[in-house]
Design a protein around this motif. Structure first.
Motif, PDB file in Angstrom:
ATOM      1  N   ILE A 194      -3.184 -33.226  -2.111  1.00  0.00           N
ATOM      2  CA  ILE A 194      -3.092 -31.875  -1.569  1.00  0.00           C
ATOM      3  C   ILE A 194      -3.653 -31.859  -0.147  1.00  0.00           C
ATOM      4  CG2 ILE A 194      -3.885 -29.496  -1.819  1.00  0.00           C
ATOM      5  CD1 ILE A 194      -1.845 -30.406  -3.955  1.00  0.00           C
ATOM      6  N   ASP A 195      -2.936 -31.205   0.772  1.00  0.00           N
ATOM      7  CA  ASP A 195      -3.458 -31.087   2.132  1.00  0.00           C
ATOM      8  C   ASP A 195      -3.597 -29.638   2.598  1.00  0.00           C
ATOM      9  OD1 ASP A 195      -0.796 -30.443   2.634  1.00  0.00           O
ATOM     10  OD2 ASP A 195      -0.348 -32.315   3.687  1.00  0.00           O
ATOM     11  N   VAL A 196      -3.303 -28.669   1.736  1.00  0.00           N
ATOM     12  CA  VAL A 196      -3.555 -27.262   2.053  1.00  0.00           C
ATOM     13  C   VAL A 196      -3.644 -26.475   0.738  1.00  0.00           C
ATOM     14  CG1 VAL A 196      -1.088 -26.747   2.359  1.00  0.00           C
ATOM     15  CG2 VAL A 196      -2.807 -25.221   3.360  1.00  0.00           C
ATOM     16  N   LEU A 197      -4.590 -25.574   0.692  1.00  0.00           N
ATOM     17  CA  LEU A 197      -4.804 -24.724  -0.487  1.00  0.00           C
ATOM     18  C   LEU A 197      -4.456 -23.289  -0.122  1.00  0.00           C
ATOM     19  CD1 LEU A 197      -6.084 -23.963  -3.305  1.00  0.00           C
ATOM     20  CD2 LEU A 197      -8.292 -23.906  -2.118  1.00  0.00           C
ATOM     21  N   VAL A 198      -3.747 -22.594  -1.016  1.00  0.00           N
ATOM     22  CA  VAL A 198      -3.442 -21.172  -0.833  1.00  0.00           C
ATOM     23  C   VAL A 198      -4.029 -20.410  -2.005  1.00  0.00           C
ATOM     24  CG1 VAL A 198      -1.655 -19.416  -0.535  1.00  0.00           C
ATOM     25  CG2 VAL A 198      -1.289 -21.730   0.353  1.00  0.00           C
ATOM     26  N   THR A 199      -4.833 -19.395  -1.697  1.00  0.00           N
ATOM     27  CA  THR A 199      -5.476 -18.618  -2.755  1.00  0.00           C
ATOM     28  C   THR A 199      -5.621 -17.169  -2.334  1.00  0.00           C
ATOM     29  OG1 THR A 199      -7.393 -18.554  -4.242  1.00  0.00           O
ATOM     30  CG2 THR A 199      -7.836 -19.028  -1.924  1.00  0.00           C
ATOM     31  N   LYS A 200      -5.834 -16.312  -3.299  1.00  0.00           N
ATOM     32  CA  LYS A 200      -6.189 -14.920  -3.032  1.00  0.00           C
ATOM     33  C   LYS A 200      -7.710 -14.786  -3.088  1.00  0.00           C
ATOM     34  CE  LYS A 200      -2.074 -12.779  -5.104  1.00  0.00           C
ATOM     35  NZ  LYS A 200      -1.590 -11.927  -6.221  1.00  0.00           N
ATOM     36  N   ASP A 201      -8.241 -13.823  -2.356  1.00  0.00           N
ATOM     37  CA  ASP A 201      -9.681 -13.582  -2.385  1.00  0.00           C
ATOM     38  C   ASP A 201     -10.037 -12.809  -3.658  1.00  0.00           C
ATOM     39  OD1 ASP A 201     -12.352 -13.227  -1.890  1.00  0.00           O
ATOM     40  OD2 ASP A 201     -12.067 -11.646  -0.390  1.00  0.00           O
ATOM     41  N   SER A 202      -9.909 -13.486  -4.792  1.00  0.00           N
ATOM     42  CA  SER A 202     -10.215 -12.837  -6.067  1.00  0.00           C
ATOM     43  C   SER A 202     -11.714 -12.708  -6.297  1.00  0.00           C
ATOM     44  CB  SER A 202      -9.587 -13.623  -7.225  1.00  0.00           C
ATOM     45  OG  SER A 202     -10.180 -14.905  -7.326  1.00  0.00           O
TER      46      SER A 202
END
Length: 253
Positions: A194-202
């Motif tokens: 993995i070279d980038v993480l996408v997440t919501k500010d949960s």
């Protein structure tokens, strides 16, 4: 006292456990708790007290349910990104003249060494990927995959239940439910390159280890900002604060 908890989060379950059957602080009675779950997860973790599953049918349906079941207070303990139900709850509570509290866990805060890229929506997150990476760990939930459907990157998508199209053409699905460990997140990032993480500010502690793992690996993180609580709605940042709020309610006229 009858409290309706709009739930589906760990905080909602903890609050139901805290309130169920306790003294209501007004007349020596007890608190009756009904938790409402959206029904989007096939096998949800059920909270203490009564449980209903499924939508209300918009604002009017929620008002009707609150009145028909003599609800004394509503607590919106849904996911911080459940914007529609939060909006409906605010309008319904005002219409039914019942107090409303929004229980919102604090958001995440970047620390030293973090490479965060805040965005305002999933669509913005998809556009930001072109400059940040080719192998994406996407942890925004299965409901928003359409925003990434046209992206050329390879995606590892983690969700509780299997997602449905539209989704990115190059996708591997990982069915899993938190809490997640730091060692597990380190290995996942390493093994899938993995070279980038996408997440919501949960803001959930159960899913925070991925942020530390990304920091250690020097991986950029696209963080989708959470929507605001509806204007005029009182908020609590913890289960204890919400329980205190309930105990402080007087009897309804």
């Amino acid at each position: 006292m009858h409290v309706l908890i709009l739930g589906g989060t760990s905080e909602a379950r903890a609050l139901a456990e805290r309130l169920h059957g306790t003294e209501d602080g007004t007349d020596g009675g007890t608190v009756r708790v009904t938790s409402s779950l959206a029904g989007r997860v096939a096998a949800p973790r059920l909270p203490a007290g009564e449980v209903r599953i499924g939508g209300f049918g918009g604002v009017d349906g929620l008002v009707e349910w609150v009145r028909a079941h003599a609800v004394d207070a509503v607590i919106d303990a849904t996911h911080p990104f459940a914007e529609r139900i939060s909006f409906n709850a605010a309008r319904a509570a005002a219409t039914a003249h019942v107090p409303l509290l929004a229980l919102r866990r604090p958001g995440w805060v970047p620390g030293a060494g973090d490479d965060w890229h805040p965005v305002g929506s999933l669509a913005e997150a998809a556009r930001a990927l072109d400059e940040l990476g080719d192998r994406v760990f996407l942890t925004t939930g299965r409901m928003g995959l359409a925003a990434f459907a046209d992206c050329p990157q390879w995606f590892l998508v983690r969700s509780v239940d299997a997602p449905e199209p539209p989704m990115p053409a190059r996708t591997e699905v990982l069915l899993d439910r938190g809490p997640f460990t730091l060692d597990g997140e380190r290995e996942l990032l390493r093994s899938h390159r993995i070279d980038v993480l996408v997440t919501k500010d949960s803001g959930a502690a159960a899913t925070a280890p991925k942020l530390q793992a990304a920091r250690e690996a020097g991986i950029p993180v696209i963080v989708v900002r959470r929507p605001p609580v509806p204007e005029g709605v009182e908020t609590a940042a913890s289960v204890e604060e919400a329980a205190v709020w309930v105990r402080g309610l007087g009897p309804r006229p």
